[in-house]
Design an enzyme around this catalytic site. Structure first.
Site, short mmCIF file in Angstrom:
data_model
loop_
_atom_site.label_atom_id
_atom_site.label_comp_id
_atom_site.label_asym_id
_atom_site.label_seq_id
_atom_site.Cartn_x
_atom_site.Cartn_y
_atom_site.Cartn_z
N CYS A 2 25.59 49.21 -59.86
CA CYS A 2 26.52 48.11 -60.06
C CYS A 2 25.81 46.78 -59.80
CB CYS A 2 27.75 48.17 -59.16
SG CYS A 2 28.78 49.59 -59.41
N ARG A 27 21.35 47.96 -63.57
CA ARG A 27 21.92 48.56 -62.36
C ARG A 27 23.15 49.41 -62.67
NH1 ARG A 27 20.08 45.95 -57.79
NH2 ARG A 27 21.83 46.80 -56.64
N TRP A 75 28.48 50.94 -62.49
CA TRP A 75 27.99 52.32 -62.56
C TRP A 75 29.01 53.11 -61.77
CZ3 TRP A 75 26.55 56.20 -59.13
CH2 TRP A 75 25.80 57.26 -59.68
N ASN A 101 30.12 46.47 -55.17
CA ASN A 101 29.06 47.45 -55.39
C ASN A 101 29.00 48.28 -54.12
OD1 ASN A 101 26.63 48.81 -55.79
ND2 ASN A 101 25.38 47.03 -55.30
N GLY A 102 29.08 49.61 -54.23
CA GLY A 102 29.03 50.45 -53.03
C GLY A 102 30.16 51.45 -53.05
N GLU A 485 6.10 64.08 -62.77
CA GLU A 485 6.51 62.76 -63.24
C GLU A 485 6.66 62.75 -64.77
OE1 GLU A 485 7.77 60.28 -62.07
OE2 GLU A 485 7.35 58.60 -63.38
N LYS A 489 10.11 61.78 -66.63
CA LYS A 489 10.20 60.69 -67.62
C LYS A 489 10.87 61.18 -68.89
CE LYS A 489 9.82 58.00 -65.75
NZ LYS A 489 9.50 57.65 -64.41
N GLU A 492 14.73 62.10 -68.37
CA GLU A 492 15.68 61.02 -68.07
C GLU A 492 15.94 60.09 -69.25
OE1 GLU A 492 14.57 58.37 -64.87
OE2 GLU A 492 12.49 58.40 -65.48
N HIS A 508 3.91 82.82 -62.11
CA HIS A 508 4.90 83.35 -61.18
C HIS A 508 6.34 83.13 -61.68
CE1 HIS A 508 1.71 84.17 -58.33
NE2 HIS A 508 1.22 82.99 -58.67
N LYS A 607 19.29 51.90 -62.23
CA LYS A 607 18.13 51.61 -61.40
C LYS A 607 18.66 51.18 -60.05
CE LYS A 607 13.62 49.76 -62.19
NZ LYS A 607 12.99 51.04 -62.53
#
Ligand code: F6R
Length: 612
Positions: A2, A27, A75, A101-102, A485, A489, A492, A508, A607
């Site tokens: 947010c 955000r 968000w 936000n929160g 990583e 990438k 996402e 395995h 983000k």
């Protein structure tokens, strides 16, 4: 998570809010809204969708006039992304509006109590409970709004960054924070508040960082900061280092591509003044005071999330190799909740691009509470983690706007490399070995520059795999975290399922997945593990898996086994993650673009994850 923006001053606020929201959109981007106070009215417009949808609606409806207002890009945490749940939220009479936000954790209890008092709820959000609570406090006490907000916040459990405006006082903007970042921008007779510096840079460089538990009352004539417990505070104004250019796309189609391409420069900035070739040493100013403690550490525990956690894994290899200090890497979210055993001599090092990740911040606080030295490797200057850790090293990678982290990862790995080498000074490395290591580090930006020329080749490879449903990434040693990583990438931003594994672990279990529909990306650099990795490639090729290999320039040995071979400049084994990750970033980027995905704003992501 947010984005909040607010303005009070003499300029028309509509554009300030909308541009600010566009800058904060990374955000959160499922709905957006603004509230403006003007001519005795509080005008609110909010809707599902991106900020651009809000802009289009406001353009067709006619802009809202006024010089005081707040905005929000969401968000979703509580309640679907729809018009009702979008912020700002208003009280029953529509006299004030609030953005948040929160997470208000006790919103259930508050909601019940407020319903019993006759409040009706229009949304499913936790935020609306706070709005009605403020209203209730104000009605019961007849206090000014700022005081009602403060008192209501004393009843709230959870995290918040909020901003409030009221039609009853057109010279008042209230903001407060607990666990969600808020920055105050100071101009001439005007003030801004925002979740981070992005909306501020084009207006002012003078900023005040609010701390948890602080509330600011802004009027055109000045501002006053108090704690939620009502203690007046003097705050320091600091100078913002960001440039406007850094937060714009500068001709690139996406921030992610710009940030991938910026890596030679971000790495140069990160090592500038720190890598001292003539003096044959590393200089990390932020660690000088704690260097003795760090050298004497019995154990280093590195906590981080996501991509930063992958950098932490590389850090483990680096610090153990060079400093011979045992390192443990923890997901910050796990560390904080399992009552970790910390002993004298432990050092907790956290890594965070944003410096605001809730779990990573909680790990810092847990360690500090137990009297443990905390260090931060952070990109965002002045962020909460940067301020709360005892010491640290900034990345100096510049703002990272694309939701998928790229240049922050390489800068994190570079900082960890420099920390490891610093710890090795006069200890595990001879002067000659140190000189050799520093020389190799100094060459990295140019090598990244060179390998970025492979962009076209990677675009072609992406074309071949754009319809894949799964991907496997395999690497060993320093390149095992790079495999993780690379997989992160891809998944996402392109929504292709991808997994990263240590190459030798393939036998395995994951080998069962191999067939001709399974692309397997191998990081097969000519290092100690090369021959073993080649055996793994043989195993995949024998099962008709489609192999893409990343290897050293001049290496033709893999051509017969692989569909594609990406040859990159050679470097020391311990530096190879700084190079091998770059083609993986580009591959993900191109696959995602070809699949029509919104690269900079992948679905469901945001983000800076400031909620748990
Ligand atoms: C992935 C990504 C996230 C972040 C994670 C931690 O591309 O960006 O996984 O790495 O949310 O964020 P910071 O580093 O800001 O603490």
């Amino acid at each position: 998570m947010c984005g909040i923006v607010g303005y009070i001053g003499g300029q028309q606020v509509n554009d300030i809010l909308l541009t600010g929201l566009q800058r904060l959109e990374y955000r959160g981007y499922d709905s957006a809204g603004i509230a403006i106070v003007a001519e005795g009215q509080l005008k609110v417009h909010k809707q599902k969708g991106k900020v651009s949808d809000l802009v289009a609606t406001l353009e067709s409806n006619g802009q809202l006039q006024g010089t005081l207002g707040i905005g929000h890009t969401r968000w979703a945490t509580h309640g679907f992304p729809n018009d009702e749940n979008a912020h700002p939220h208003t009280n029953v009479t529509g006299s004030f509006a609030l953005v948040h936000n929160g997470i208000i954790e006790n919103y259930g209890a508050l909601r019940q109590k407020l319903k019993q008092k006759g409040y009706t709820f229009k949304s499913e959000t936790d935020t609306e409970a706070l709005v009605h609570l403020i209203d209730d406090v104000q009605k019961a006490t007849s206090l000014p709004l700022e005081e009602a907000v403060r008192q209501a916040l004393t009843q709230v459990v959870g995290t918040y960054g909020i901003a409030v405006v009221s039609v009853e006082d057109p010279d008042l903007l209230i903001a407060a924070r607990m666990g969600s970042p808020l920055i105050l921008g100071v101009g001439e007779g005007e003030y801004f508040i925002a979740s981070d510096a992005a909306p501020l840079v084009e207006h002012t460089r003078q900023v005040v960082y609010l701390n948890d538990g602080e509330l600011v009352v802004l009027r055109r004539s000045g501002f006053e900061v108090r704690t939620i417990d009502n203690v007046k505070l003097e705050k320091q104004i600091t100078e913002l280092e960001w440039d406007l250019e850094e937060i714009e796309k500068s001709g690139y189609e996406h921030f992610m591509l710009k940030e991938i391409m910026e890596q030679p420069e971000s790495l140069e900035n990160c090592m500038r003044g720190r890598l001292r070739l003539e003096e044959n040493c590393i200089n990390l100013g932020g660690l000088i005071e704690v260097m003795d403690d760090l050298r004497a550490a019995e154990r280093v525990i590195i906590c981080a999330c996501g991509t930063s956690w992958h950098a932490a894994l590389v850090g483990e290899y680096l610090i153990e190799k060079f400093a011979r200090i045992p390192v443990e890497v923890e997901y910050a979210s796990e560390f904080r909740y399992r009552n970790p055993i910390l002993r004298e001599g432990d050092v907790v090092l956290v890594i965070s691009q944003s410096g605001e990740t809730a779990d990573t911040l909680a790990a810092v606080r847990e360690a500090k509470q137990q009297g443990i030295l905390t260090l931060g490797v952070v990109n965002t200057v002045g962020s909460t983690i940067a301020r709360e850790t005892d010491a640290g090293v900034y990345l100096h990678a510049g703002p990272e706007i694309g939701v998928a982290s790229t240049k922050a990862f390489t800068a994190q790995v570079l900082v960890l490399t420099m920390i490891a080498l610093k710890l090795a000074e006069n200890r595990t490395l001879t002067d000659a070995e140190m000189a050799e290591a520093l020389r190799a580090v100094s060459q990295i930006p140019d090598k990244v520059r060179k390998l970025l020329e492979l962009d076209k080749e990677l675009c072609n490879i992406a074309h071949s795999y754009r319809f894949a449903n799964n991907f496997l990434y395999l690497g060993r040693g320093f390149n095992f975290p790079v495999a993780l990583e690379g997989a992160l990438k891809l998944k996402e931003i392109s929504y292709i399922h991808a997994e990263g594994y240590p190459a030798a672990e393939m036998k395995h279990g994951p080998i069962a997945l191999i067939d001709r529909f399974m692309p397997v990306v191998f990081i097969a650099m000519k290092d100690r593990t090369y021959d073993k990795v080649v055996s793994n490639i043989e195993e995949v090729a024998a099962r008709q898996g489609s192999v893409i290999a990343i290897t050293d320039e001049g290496n033709g040995e893999l051509d017969k086994l692989c569909e594609y071979v990406i040859r990159i400049p050679h470097t020391e084994e311990f530096l190879s993650p700084l190079l091998t990750v770059v083609p993986l970033q580009l591959l993900s980027y191109h696959v995602a673009v070809m699949r029509g995905c919104n690269v900079d704003q992948p679905r469901n992501l945001a983000k800076s994850v400031t909620v748990e």
